[in-house]
Design an enzyme around this catalytic site. Structure first.
Site, PDB file in Angstrom:
ATOM      1  N   CYS A 291       0.832  -1.210   0.000  1.00 22.37           N
ATOM      2  CA  CYS A 291       0.000   0.000   0.000  1.00 22.37           C
ATOM      3  C   CYS A 291       0.867   1.261   0.000  1.00 22.37           C
ATOM      4  CB  CYS A 291      -0.963  -0.038   1.186  1.00 22.37           C
ATOM      5  SG  CYS A 291      -2.329   1.133   1.014  1.00 22.37           S
TER       6      CYS A 291
ATOM      7  N   HIS B 161      -3.648  -5.236  -0.177  1.00 21.96           N
ATOM      8  CA  HIS B 161      -3.283  -5.744   1.144  1.00 21.96           C
ATOM      9  C   HIS B 161      -3.333  -7.267   1.164  1.00 21.96           C
ATOM     10  CE1 HIS B 161      -3.062  -2.096   3.714  1.00 21.96           C
ATOM     11  NE2 HIS B 161      -3.748  -1.579   2.707  1.00 21.96           N
TER      12      HIS B 161
ATOM     13  N   GLU C  55      -2.305  -9.215   3.374  1.00 23.73           N
ATOM     14  CA  GLU C  55      -2.563  -9.705   4.733  1.00 23.73           C
ATOM     15  C   GLU C  55      -4.035  -9.669   5.099  1.00 23.73           C
ATOM     16  OE1 GLU C  55      -3.171  -5.484   5.345  1.00 23.73           O
ATOM     17  OE2 GLU C  55      -1.821  -6.627   4.053  1.00 23.73           O
TER      18      GLU C  55
END
Length: 1495
Positions: free
Chosen positions: A289, A362, A364
């Protein structure tokens, strides 16, 4: 700009029903463009300013609110209902990181939502969202039109805003209001970064140096879970001195403008320069990001409104794979990044030679999908060997398209007639598939005997139609014959329900497909077997470590009994290759288990006999019961290149134990956390990939309500009823996409048909809630159990859309039946005692939702109801809120009713009629009152993207939870009112009529406005009409749409009984009803008025009398003689219509009829026995008949026309009778001044023809008449109704072929129901076939219902008065070589008549041989039972009929049908040793038309 006082304020918002029921505080959201939006506070009441952004994620508010990337921003959540599952506690994991949050505190400046749930429900919850926001000092508002706000941000970019609160106490002086502030001018990175370095997992395998610009905790956790040691340093820490002691560098996400983090950029440049110069060994670099932007800081630019959500597709340009990613960023790199030699994909940066990679998304997750979590693994691989380039790793899984095989013609298998568990959704899916295949330039051959379906049209009225349509049985024998004729290269199995699937599997297993070189397109047969065979399915799931309930696949009863001992009770029994849970049940005792398994083994589907499954096929699965767990479902799409998405997830209102087709279902899920939602989503994709499904499927889960434990219930490798619901709920055309994927197309290459600009490889975001409620017709059947469970009994379903669940649910309940007012006690549910009420709550039935309403009315608490039902408390608290709102409304009169209360009631889904009843008023008075108050609904779009992108969608709904329309209203189209829910008496045939009407309007250049709420229909498809309102068919909503759209006319005559019933009220309120006038519609519907009209114009009819009292009715019947027919007005499918053979029966029937039709009179007429019933479909203009078709019933009068078998042209009527029918048709058209379609039932006996009824609308038989006659009656009727030119040359009935339509029954699913026929309709669908004569057509039609022709043994039982009439049929069957068995009296009579027969005894006689044993063993292959009101062994006869149905033995209860069967078997030169015994004419519909044209 929204006018602040345009509408009254809702006085309690969504706080109503909580402990602070009468307390609320308002706040004002003020945008920099001057817009002011008033909302209700549920957070800390302090003035704030910030930047307004939106996220389209539907779950994960705790994660989103604590995401440091949102620092300084006011977050708008597009999904309207927030707070459902509360907020978990602050517990930490083994590394000291909070388990449930992405930072140590809420990072957003404020939260803006549409609706807030004050009552949360989840096992992990420890506080409400409101409590948490107050603890952290964060303001929050609900009651705001977040779609309006999202569109404004989309169009103008992120806006600065303030939130203001009126002080509770004014102490003088002007309040201090916040100024507009741009948080991006602050160094937000410095605000969120830690101040001192911190080391996690000291001594880990790899040492990662991570710069904290606002790192999410799950990023740290993702590295730690992979064994890394992570050193987290503040954002401005020099990296070069530290990097030498670390194996890799991680650049974190973070908020704000990257320009504010120039120090970090400089440190990154220094590190990269040192590595490129050789000063420092090359170290892998990974950024997420903001880390992507910092690496690419040559220039960045601010996106108009950012990408913030959980459904952003990104394509790996090296492998061409597409992934769904969560994103949260407002800026992006503009040009070549700082790293020399790097390429710049839109969503990330990768060096061509160095192990340096960053992602704008993202991996994660938290919140969102973790599809790209493999990038963390790639980072670890690079740390293990920094010399290896990243390119080969990112090319893994690259799809190499095979050499295309020849494909010019595709065979599509349909599902046949509608039945419980397999309904109109397959007309929708098959229709979309045909369009997709035709768009690809392919020839399409369709096999489907459902003549009422749109897909069996030979001419598409502007839409693409199949090239050849075969109205033939979908059986292996028939399909092989058609394959031999047509020679297709490919076949699609997934669009025809379980019927098509089972047939296709049988064709593969028998070698037919290989023999003719036909390949299965889409999901392979091996993958189908892996899902349908529970043994293989279990093995497959075990291979990937997935969870399934412990189970045993059994081939014999002994194996099943042994399995039950291992599993224990209660346990679940399931049948192989079955649809809609057929044969499944939750069993709690050994005795019930054995009895149920005997039926299950006897009635396993045809696929089993065809050799599906392991080694000939297991029949029954015995499975551990998970009753009480939540049931959740995901619709999954996968292409041949392994791109995989989930389109929709759904949660059942009822806990496990109730089939998903029987449950109220909510989309998206309401009580799942982000962890649960994405855990199940990830599992779905994992399973579907492992199974190798190509196209669309659904996966069903059981989820423990007290933990995150789950089990996979099943995977359906085809389009299903849930697929239709998901498609209509999201706007994503699943069937069309699945068909294209079956041809080898890839998801990223397909276009989103709604936005027309984005890829189809995306997961829809909803900014509304959808509720599906099933429709049952159990009250129509004697002795049927009203309990619902793991096997389907519902005949249809509705889908309602709202921006609160209360609004959506109340709409849906009303949609199931016009008599339902909403969520409140209903007359159909009665519980005299508390014990009875408690049982009604504990044991699911078709009326349990009304039992809950009754319990709340009696003061039951939510906790008490939850303990009895196991329904999630979140849903029950919402129901309590509706209940309490109703109590408040009842305290007012129309004169005292406040505007705010009216608005709040409408926001909660209350109809005008509901409010009127509660306040002592009328529907139209309340309508006028609320319109004067400014309380009107707004029109919103279903656009698949929660308003994130512009969409030219025509999917619309109305809501009171909004403040602006999504579109303008300039078209002034013609409204077409659809048929609503499928139910007995109104099914797919009325959807065919509706579609024909809107297509005709389009051909005439007129705009169409469709109103319907049935997700299974073609009329609600995305490309059929100009504007589609997924809305109620109530007077209120029809008027709302008509007035808002400024429609020029409304067509009510193509949707069945519901629109027809509205006609008179619509006309009286100023609606221009197209075609026949509402007063004439009322004349035909009102039995008294219609009978009087017939007398006046000289049309013969059975003698009749209007019911004025029970005494008068008894006197009338005594005078004319029994039997007599009791007929209420304005009803469908013969509801409460009965033939009374005695005074006692008449008394009971009169009571029932007046209950069904309280507002209209009841007519009693003489019932004519043994007459031949006739159907007429016709179209007229200004009283002149333009088209007509005369059909003859096979059965004598006494069987409802919807349950009768029809022959067109008539086969036994003489020309004089036909002439009288035509004369009556013309007389009635003139007398009723008909313009449009109409239908009549008549009866002929002894040279007389009498009219029974006339419906001034399309009928169930209209598609049949149209297709047999070769002209679309509704197209002509539509032209007549809108005044368009018409070719008035009437077609003649065919003379070289006959069409025969026969009913489909679902008695096997309706446990306990008596499978006998009468004047009230019982069939759930119909099929029709053409043949050179009625015998050929009839046999094909019977086979199309799923009937297996008997090979040897037939059981006969006849009532004495029917002996003489029935003997010819029985004798003929014996002469054809069948062995006859009979009951005692029947056997004696047949012996007297010289018919050889073997007598069987009743079970209660206790003597061998026994009827029950023969049926249960499968020794009887057909049961002929002809009984009537004079039968003595009523219960015994019922038991035999029921036994036959339960054990899958064909049953015929009508003498005329048996006679035609016998005649047909004889006429077609039947060889009963053959599999189906017949060689029938296999011509297609196009060929039949061609032969007629050549005559």
């Amino acid at each position: 700009m929204v006018a602040e006082q345009a509408r009254p304020e809702a006085f309690v918002g969504s706080t109503f029903g909580s402990n602070s029921a009468m307390f609320y505080r308002q706040g004002m959201l003020v945008l920099e463009d001057g817009t002011r939006l008033r909302g209700v506070s549920f957070g800390c009441e302090k003035p704030v300013s910030g930047e307004v952004v939106f996220t389209t994620g539907m779950v994960g508010y705790p994660e989103s609110l604590t995401d440091p990337s949102y620092r300084g921003q006011m977050l708008v959540m597009t999904y309207p209902i927030v707070g459902n599952y509360g907020v978990p506690d602050d517990e930490v994991d083994e590394w000291g990181l909070p388990k449930h949050f992405e930072s140590d505190s809420i990072q957003v400046t404020a939260l803006i939502v549409a609706d807030y749930s004050h009552h949360h429900s989840h096992w992990s919850s420890r506080r409400s969202l409101s409590q948490w926001l107050n603890e952290q000092g964060v303001p929050a508002l609900y009651g705001i039109d977040t779609r309006l706000l999202t569109k404004k941000i989309r169009e103008k970019g992120a806006l600065r805003a303030t939130i203001e609160f009126d002080p509770a106490v004014a102490r003088g002086g002007e309040p201090v209001l916040p100024a507009f502030e741009d948080p991006n001018e602050r160094n937000l990175v410095a605000e969120v970064s830690l101040k001192e370095p911190r080391v996690f997992n000291k001594g880990g395998k790899f040492k990662v140096l991570a710069t904290d610009c606002g790192i999410k905790y799950n990023i740290i956790r993702s590295l730690l879970q992979r064994g890394c040691e992570v050193t987290l340093v503040p954002w401005d820490t020099p990296l070069l001195p530290l990097l030498e002691d670390h194996d890799g560098l991680f650049l974190s996400n973070g908020p704000g403008n990257p320009a504010m983090a120039d120090k970090t950029v400089g440190h990154i440049r220094d590190a990269i320069a040192a590595m490129e110069s050789g000063e420092l060994p090359v170290k892998p670099l990974f950024g997420i990001c903001l880390g992507n932007q910092l690496l690419g800081r040559a220039t960045t630019y601010k996106l108009p409104f950012g990408n913030r959500g959980q459904n952003q597709p990104v394509v790996n340009l090296l492998s061409k794979r597409c992934f769904i990613t969560p994103q949260n960023h407002g800026r992006a790199p503009r040009s070549v990044p700082a790293a020399r030699g790097a390429s710049r994909p839109r969503h990330g940066i990768m060096h061509k030679e160095r192990p340096w990679i960053t992602a704008q998304f993202h991996p994660e997750a938290k919140s969102g999908p973790s599809d790209t979590a493999f990038l963390f693994d790639l980072f670890l691989e690079a740390m293990g060997n920094p010399a290896l380039p990243l390119t080969p790793a990112l090319e893994r899984g690259k799809y190499a398209a095979p050499e295309p095989k020849p494909l010019s013609k595709v065979l599509l298998l349909g599902s046949g007639g509608l039945s419980i568990g397999q309904a109109g959704e397959f007309d929708y899916s098959g229709g979309q598939a045909i369009k997709a295949l035709k768009e690809a330039g392919l020839q399409v051959v369709l096999i489907n005997p459902n003549i009422a379906s749109v897909q069996t049209n030979t001419e598409g009225q502007g839409q693409l139609a199949a090239d050849q349509v075969y109205l033939m049985p979908v059986t292996p024998d028939t399909v092989e014959t058609i394959i031999e004729r047509e020679r297709p290269e490919g076949i699609i199995l997934s669009m025809g329900g379980q019927t098509g699937l089972n047939c296709g599997v049988a064709l593969e297993k028998s070698g037919v497909l290989e023999k003719y070189g036909v390949r299965v397109l889409g999901t392979s047969v091996a993958a189908i077997e892996a899902t349908e065979d529970r043994g293989i399915f279990s093995d497959k799931l075990n291979e990937i470590g997935e969870r399934i309930a412990p189970s045993f696949a059994c081939d014999t009863l002994d194996e099943a009994l042994e399995a039950s001992k291992n599993i224990g009770f209660p346990c679940m029994v399931r049948c192989a290759f079955a649809l809609g849970g057929l044969g499944s049940a939750l069993i709690d005792t050994e005795e019930k288990f054995e009895a149920h398994c005997r039926e299950a083994f006897a009635s396993t589907p045809q696929a089993l006999a065809a050799g599906c499954g392991r080694g000939g096929g297991w029949a029954v699965l015995v499975e551990k019961s998970l009753k009480g767990w939540k049931e959740v479902e995901y619709e999954v799409v996968r292409d041949v290149a392994d791109n995989c998405i989930t389109v929709c997830n759904m949660e059942n209102f009822d806990p496990l134990g109730v089939h998903t087709g029987e449950s109220i279902v909510i989309a998206p899920s309401q009580t799942l956390t982000d962890d649960e939602y994405h855990m199940l989503r990830t599992t779905a994709i994992k399973v579907v990939r492992h199974l190798g499904i190509v196209g669309e499927c659904n996966i069903q889960y059981a989820l423990d309500p007290h933990s995150n434990d789950y089990c996979i219930i099943e995977v359906n490798p085809r389009l299903s009823r849930s697929s239709a619901l998901a498609s209509k709920a999201t706007g994503y055309p699943l069937a069309s996409v699945a068909a294209k994927l079956a041809l080898g197309n890839l998801l990223p290459d397909l276009t989103n048909s709604v936005t027309l600009s984005t890829t189809a490889c995306f997961e829809p975001s909803l900014d509304y809630v959808v509720t599906k409620v099933p429709r049952w017709d159990l009250s129509k059947f004697d002795r049927v159990s009203r309990e619902i469970g793991s096997a389907m009994k519902s005949v249809g379903e509705v889908m309602a859309i709202g921006r609160t669940w209360e609004e959506s649910l109340q709409k849906a309940l009303r949609m199931t039946d016009p008599a339902i007012a909403g969520y409140q006690p209903h007359d159909e549910f009665v519980a005299e005692s508390e014990e009875e009420l408690n049982r009604s709550l504990q044991v699911p039935t078709d009326t349990r939702i009304y039992a809950i309403a009754e319990a709340m009315k009696r003061g039951y608490s939510v906790d008490r109801i939850q303990s009895l039902t196991a329904i999630d408390p979140w849903f029950l608290w919402k129901l309590k809120r509706i209940n309490d709102m109703g109590q408040i409304l009842s305290e007012y009169t129309p004169k005292t009713l406040p505007a705010g209360t009216v608005l709040q009631a409408k926001k909660s889904g209350f109809s005008d009629a509901q409010v009127a009843k509660l306040t002592g008023s009328t529907e139209l008075e309340i309508r006028a009152l609320r319109k004067a108050m400014g309380v009107t609904p707004f029109v919103k779009q279903i656009d698949t993207m929660a308003a994130e992108f512009p969409a030219a969608t025509n999917y619309l709904y109305m809501t009171y939870n909004g403040d602006e329309h999504d579109l303008d209203f300039e078209d002034k189209g013609t409204m077409v009112i659809g048929s609503g829910v499928y139910r007995i008496g109104s099914s797919v045939e009325f959807d065919w009529c509706s579609v024909s009407a809107i297509r005709a309007l389009r051909q005439l250049g007129k705009k169409s406005v469709m109103v319907n709420y049935n997700p299974e229909t073609v009329s609600t498809d995305f490309d059929e009409c100009d504007r589609l309102y997924f809305e109620e068919l109530s007077l209120e909503r029809v008027l709302d749409v008509y007035e808002q759209e400024g429609c020029e006319a409304a067509i009510v005559s193509v949707g069945g009984q519901i629109p027809n019933t509205l006609a008179l009220k619509m006309g009286s309120t100023g609606v221009n009803v197209a075609g026949t006038s509402p007063t004439m519609i009322d004349t035909a519907e009102d039995r008294n008025k219609f009978s009087a009209l017939c007398d006046r114009v000289g049309i013969d009819q059975p003698e009749w009398q209007l019911l004025t009292s029970q005494e008068d009715a008894l006197a009338f019947c005594s005078r004319v003689g029994y039997p007599c027919l009791v007929r209420p007005s304005y009803v469908l499918s013969g509801a409460a219509m009965n033939v009374a053979y005695s005074e006692g029966e008449l008394t009971g029937f009169l009571t029932e009829a007046t209950q069904v039709s309280k507002e209209h009179p009841v007519v009693v007429s003489k019932f004519i026995e043994n007459g031949r019933e006739i159907d007429v479909d016709a179209v007229a203009r200004d009283g002149k008949v333009l088209l007509h078709a005369v059909s003859e019933h096979v059965e004598n009068a006494g069987v409802h026309s919807g349950d009768a078998s029809l022959m067109l042209p008539p086969q036994t009527l003489d020309s004089a009778d036909v002439a009288k029918v035509e004369e009556i048709t013309h007389k009635l058209a003139a007398a009723l001044e008909i313009t449009g379609p109409f239908n009549m039932q008549l009866i002929a006996k002894d040279g007389e023809v009498k009219v029974i009824e006339c419906n001034l609308r399309a009928s169930r038989s209209c598609p049949f008449s149209s297709k047999v006659m070769g002209v679309n009656f509704i197209e002509t009727a539509t032209k007549a109704m809108v005044g368009a030119p018409i070719d008035e040359r009437a077609p003649e009935p065919p003379d070289d072929y006959v069409g025969v339509k026969v009913p489909m029954f679902s008695f096997q699913r309706l446990k306990g129901a008596d499978p006998s026929l009468g004047v009230e309709m019982a069939s759930t669908g119909e099929v029709a076939c053409f043949g050179p004569d009625r015998h050929d057509a009839f046999l094909k039609a019977m086979l199309s219902t799923g009937m297996k022709l008997p090979k040897k043994n037939i059981l006969v039982s006849m009532q004495e008065r029917l002996f003489a009439e029935a003997v010819p049929a029985v004798r003929k069957l014996q002469e054809l070589g069948y062995t006859l068995f009979a009951t005692k009296k029947t056997s004696a009579y047949l012996e007297e008549q010289g018919v050889p027969v073997t007598m069987l005894n009743y079970a209660e006689d206790g003597v061998e041989p026994c009827i029950d044993d023969y049926i249960q063993r499968g020794d009887i292959e057909l049961v002929l039972m002809f009984s009537n009101q004079f039968s003595q062994n009523i219960l015994t006869n019922y038991a035999i009929r029921r036994l036959a149905v339960d054990f899958g033995v064909p049953l015929i209860t009508n003498v005329q049908v048996a006679q035609l069967l016998a005649d047909s078997l004889e006429a077609t030169s039947t060889d009963i040793a053959k599999p189906n015994g017949v060689g029938l004419d296999p011509r297609s519909l196009h060929e039949w038309y061609g032969s007629a044209a050549s005559q």
